[in-house]
Scaffold this active site. Structure first.
Site, PDB file in Angstrom:
ATOM      1  N   SER A   1      -8.282  -4.204  10.438  1.00 17.14           N
ATOM      2  CA  SER A   1      -7.437  -4.255   9.150  1.00 17.14           C
ATOM      3  C   SER A   1      -6.294  -5.591   9.021  1.00 17.14           C
ATOM      4  O   SER A   1      -5.617  -4.863   8.440  1.00 17.14           O
ATOM      5  CB  SER A   1      -7.072  -2.740   8.867  1.00 17.14           C
ATOM      6  OG  SER A   1      -6.382  -2.186  10.088  1.00 17.14           O
TER       7      SER A   1
ATOM      8  N   LYS B   1      -1.653   6.099   7.590  1.00 20.42           N
ATOM      9  CA  LYS B   1      -1.045   4.942   7.167  1.00 20.42           C
ATOM     10  C   LYS B   1       0.082   5.081   6.339  1.00 20.42           C
ATOM     11  O   LYS B   1       0.855   4.618   6.351  1.00 20.42           O
ATOM     12  CB  LYS B   1      -1.943   3.669   7.409  1.00 20.42           C
ATOM     13  CG  LYS B   1      -2.795   3.279   8.127  1.00 20.42           C
ATOM     14  CD  LYS B   1      -4.355   2.084   8.161  1.00 20.42           C
ATOM     15  CE  LYS B   1      -4.493   1.351   9.178  1.00 20.42           C
ATOM     16  NZ  LYS B   1      -5.556   0.567   8.959  1.00 20.42           N
TER      17      LYS B   1
END
Length: 799
Positions: free
Chosen positions: A707, A750
């Site tokens: 990511s 996140k």
């Protein structure tokens, strides 16, 4: 050496020639004697006893006595027992003259001699001092006291003491008979010697009697010894009687109890142990509804138990099996509560936030209400530590009005802990599932399987595989425990599993569970949790009253940001405990006013903050970009830093403990950016003339995952163009070699991490828009989010 071959020697007097003529003892007994050392007690005149002699020195002495004409020697008590050659200095100075009557060899170095003790003697001088001891001696003649009135009184006193002693010691009686066969009681000297030899006094005291030549003094000393002996005998008798009384009482009580048991049994007032236990099992069965298979097995075991003796080993095995089998709640169910409003009230009371989880639980209960039961359901809560996985399980049980049982699977390595041991093993018992059913007493509890991601595997089996039968709705209606060996229906149980991460849960097990993710709490949620739950709870647990300690909102925010930044609230609670402990100490030391915790005095209670601002950079620097990551502890922010070193040849390296996937992402980013230098307006020779170094702090923390692709590419672009990106921007997304941005996981975690770090703008892959849209408004509030399909869109946002 003087000797007399024709005289009879008896008791120290010899008779010869005309009747009535007396011969002095010293005229017929040798003046020089071979001495035999005695080790235990002295011998008295008049005694006829066997003595055993061992060793070369002793046998040599005995042989010299035997080889002499009159077979007369001396016997003297040694002061102390010791090995080696005997010496005069080791012996007392007074002994007895002995006449050897018979010798019997026992082995090569041991003989037994029958001797007659004749009279006392005293050592005058040493003739030979070892190995065979010879002394010149002086013999002592006994005075005649038979007519003395005083001595008669002493004699009667001794006889009276002997009579007292005979009552408690029958051995004295037998010895007295032997004495009377050879002597008269009117001889006080002989009587005193006999009595002294029979006492249990130590050797030194008895030797003192032997060394007392004056008969009157000797008798007085013997009377003192007899007094001690009588007292000792009485004490011994008292102790013996006490012991006998205790034993007699115990025996009497035992027989009476046994008789009472038999009488009660005959009258029907009491049953034996076996009958009582069988009736107890039968009473339990009346409240249960066992299956046909179970009932058949119970009847078999009950009949077997009736035939076995309670003391046999098999009885214990059968009894334990019946105890377990009748303790399982066959057909016993608690009544479920499907009141949605009540369930919502309980969930809101115990937990703040977690709206998505609460909604799913209420949907789950609603489905049960429509169906009429909750069967075949296995829920798995996955989230970082301290977010409330276990406590929400308890709330679900309370909302459904079900019993709750929790056990941890962490570190479990033996499948027998799930499915039980076979009954052939010593100490066998059922597995945890059956044990939990016995504990809760119903067949439809909520069972929490804690730490399912930390289950172990060993040579004893794989517990995760054993759990497949437990958690599979198609199989658990016929669950077979090895110990019970009967099929039990687990389909009515609501299983709730908890885990910190999904990766380590075996796939077949995960496939059978409905996963619910608990991502963690943002700052505002933690503030509310602390105010509503943690602070009131700790005030009570520390014995304080409401209002004694006050923590203001600003202090709570400081604690959360500086001391307890993890996803859950466990560390926050520990810090609140620490404040309460310090406060209780102040109150204990005499503080009267209430304690207020403010941002100014917080350091006095918790010390310096553990965490600083996550933003490493407060200025724009080319080549530096903030990324977002997911860990088992929740979301986190990380920076990607890129720099260029002039070199003759191009090159690229990465540091920061990157995993293989992350290294590949870095290489893709490097290749992608370097392949499009003309399009992006980058100097065409930049990558050819520079060695590029990419670093991801902190260097000691291992990192992996795809990511960070767009973050790395943006850092390289910023470095090559020497253009820093905007402040307070974070991004996450996987990059392909063609510039396509692929979706990632952990959107909620996140987002929370970005908000905690003060980020204003977030870039997500376009395909994660649906995940972001599901987030509660209080998490997304104040954030500007962009969703991108290609890397070029990222550049438009950040520059």
């Amino acid at each position: 050496m003087e000797s007399s071959n024709n005289h009879n020697i008896n008791g120290g007097n010899g008779a010869s020639g005309e009747p009535g003529q007396l011969i002095i003892a010293k005229d017929v007994l040798p003046d020089v004697l071979n001495i035999i050392p005695l080790s235990h007690r002295p011998i008295f005149p008049g005694m006829m006893i066997p003595i055993v002699l061992t060793g070369d020195f002793m046998i040599d002495t005995a042989n010299k006595i035997i080889e002499s004409d009159n077979k007369i020697g001396g016997a003297v008590l040694a002061k102390e027992q010791h090995e080696g050659i005997p010496r005069t200095e080791d012996l007392y100075g007074v002994g007895v003259t002995i006449k050897v009557l018979r010798v019997t060899p026992i082995d090569e170095k041991t003989i037994q001699m029958m001797i007659n003790a004749v009279g006392r003697f005293t050592q005058k001088r040493i003739v030979q001092d070892g190995p065979v001891i010879q002394w010149a001696v002086e013999h002592h003649l006994e005075e005649d006291h038979t007519g003395s009135e005083v001595m008669k009184a002493y004699t009667k006193a001794i006889i009276s003491s002997v009579k007292d002693l005979i009552k408690s010691n029958s051995l004295f009686q037998e010895e007295l008979k032997l004495f009377l066969n050879r002597f008269t009681v009117e001889d006080p000297g002989k009587l005193a010697d006999f009595v002294a030899s029979m006492t249990s006094a130590d050797a030194a005291e008895v030797q003192e009697i032997l060394e007392t030549f004056d008969v009157r003094k000797r008798v007085e000393k013997v009377l003192v010894l007899m007094k001690k002996e009588i007292e000792l005998s009485k004490l011994q008798e008292k102790i013996t009687k006490q012991i006998e009384q205790k034993i007699t009482k115990q025996q009497k009580d035992f027989f009476l109890r046994e008789q009472l048991k038999e009488i009660k049994k005959e009258l029907g007032l009491e049953k034996d142990e076996k009958t009582t236990e069988i009736e107890q099992f039968e009473e339990r069965l009346k409240k249960l509804k066992p299956t046909e298979e179970a009932m058949k097995k119970i009847d078999e075991e009950m009949n077997k138990l009736k035939l076995l003796e309670p003391h046999s080993a098999e009885y214990g095995v059968a009894r334990n099996y019946l105890d377990w089998i009748t303790s399982i709640p066959w057909g016993v169910f608690s009544v479920d509560n499907y009141d949605i409003k009540k369930a919502k009230k309980i969930l809101d009371r115990d937990h703040y936030g977690l709206d998505d989880i609460k909604d799913r639980i209420l949907e789950f209960i609603s489905t049960g209400k429509m169906k009429g039961n909750i069967t075949g359901s296995i829920i798995c809560f996955i989230g970082p530590p301290g977010v409330g996985k276990t406590s929400i399980g308890k709330s679900v049980a309370e909302a459904l009005n079900r019993k709750f049982f929790r056990f941890s699977l962490g570190g479990m390595r033996d499948e027998a802990e799930i499915k039980g041991h076979r009954r052939t093993y010593i100490g066998a018992m059922p597995g945890k599932i059956i044990q939990s059913l016995k504990t809760v007493g119903v067949a439809n509890p909520v069972i929490m399987l804690d730490e399912i991601d930390k289950i172990g595997v060993s040579f004893q089996g794989d517990p995760a595989s054993a759990l497949l039968e437990v958690l599979d709705p198609e199989q658990n209606s016929n669950f077979l425990d090895h110990y019970i060996d009967l099929r039990f229906d687990l389909s009515n149980i609501l299983f709730i599993a908890t885990a910190n991460q999904m990766d380590t849960i075996p796939s077949p097990l995960l496939d059978r569970m409905e996963v619910m993710k608990l991502s963690g709490y943002i700052l505002e949620e933690k503030v509310q949790i602390a105010k509503r739950y943690l602070i009131p709870k700790q005030i009570t647990e520390h014995g304080l009253e409401k209002g004694d300690v006050e923590i203001d909102r600003e202090s709570l925010r400081t604690i959360i940001n500086g001391y307890a930044r993890e996803a859950g609230v466990r560390s926050l609670e520990n810090n609140i405990k620490r404040i309460m402990r310090k406060s209780t100490r102040k109150f204990a030391e005499g503080e009267k006013k209430k304690i207020r915790i403010t941002a100014k005095n917080l350091k006095d209670f918790l010390g310096n903050p553990r965490f600083t601002d996550e933003s490493l950079y407060n200025e724009r620097i080319s080549g530096v970009v903030m990324g977002l990551a997911w860990t088992s502890m929740g979301g986190a922010t990380l920076y990607v830093e890129a720099t260029a070193v002039p070199a003759k040849a191009k090159g690229f390296k990465q540091t920061g403990q990157l995993g293989d996937v992350m290294k590949e992402s870095a290489e893709i980013a490097y290749t992608y950016v370097s392949s499009r230098v003309r399009e992006y307006g980058i100097d065409v020779n930049f990558f050819n003339d520079n060695f590029i170094h990419l670093h991801v702090p902190a260097g000691a923390t291992p990192k992996d995952g795809p990511s960070a692709g767009i973050t790395m590419a943006t850092a390289l672009y910023s470095l090559a163009r020497k253009k820093p990106i905007k402040l307070h921007v974070a991004m996450t997304g996987e990059l392909t070699i063609t510039g396509k941005v692929l979706p990632i996981g952990g959107v909620k975690e996140k987002t929370i991490a970005a908000k905690r770090a003060g980020v204003k703008t977030i870039i997500f892959p376009f395909e994660n828009k649906k995940d972001y849209d599901e987030l509660p408004a209080y998490i997304t509030k104040g954030l500007k989010v962009h969703f991108v399909n290609y890397f070029d869109e990222v550049l438009k946002v950040v520059f």
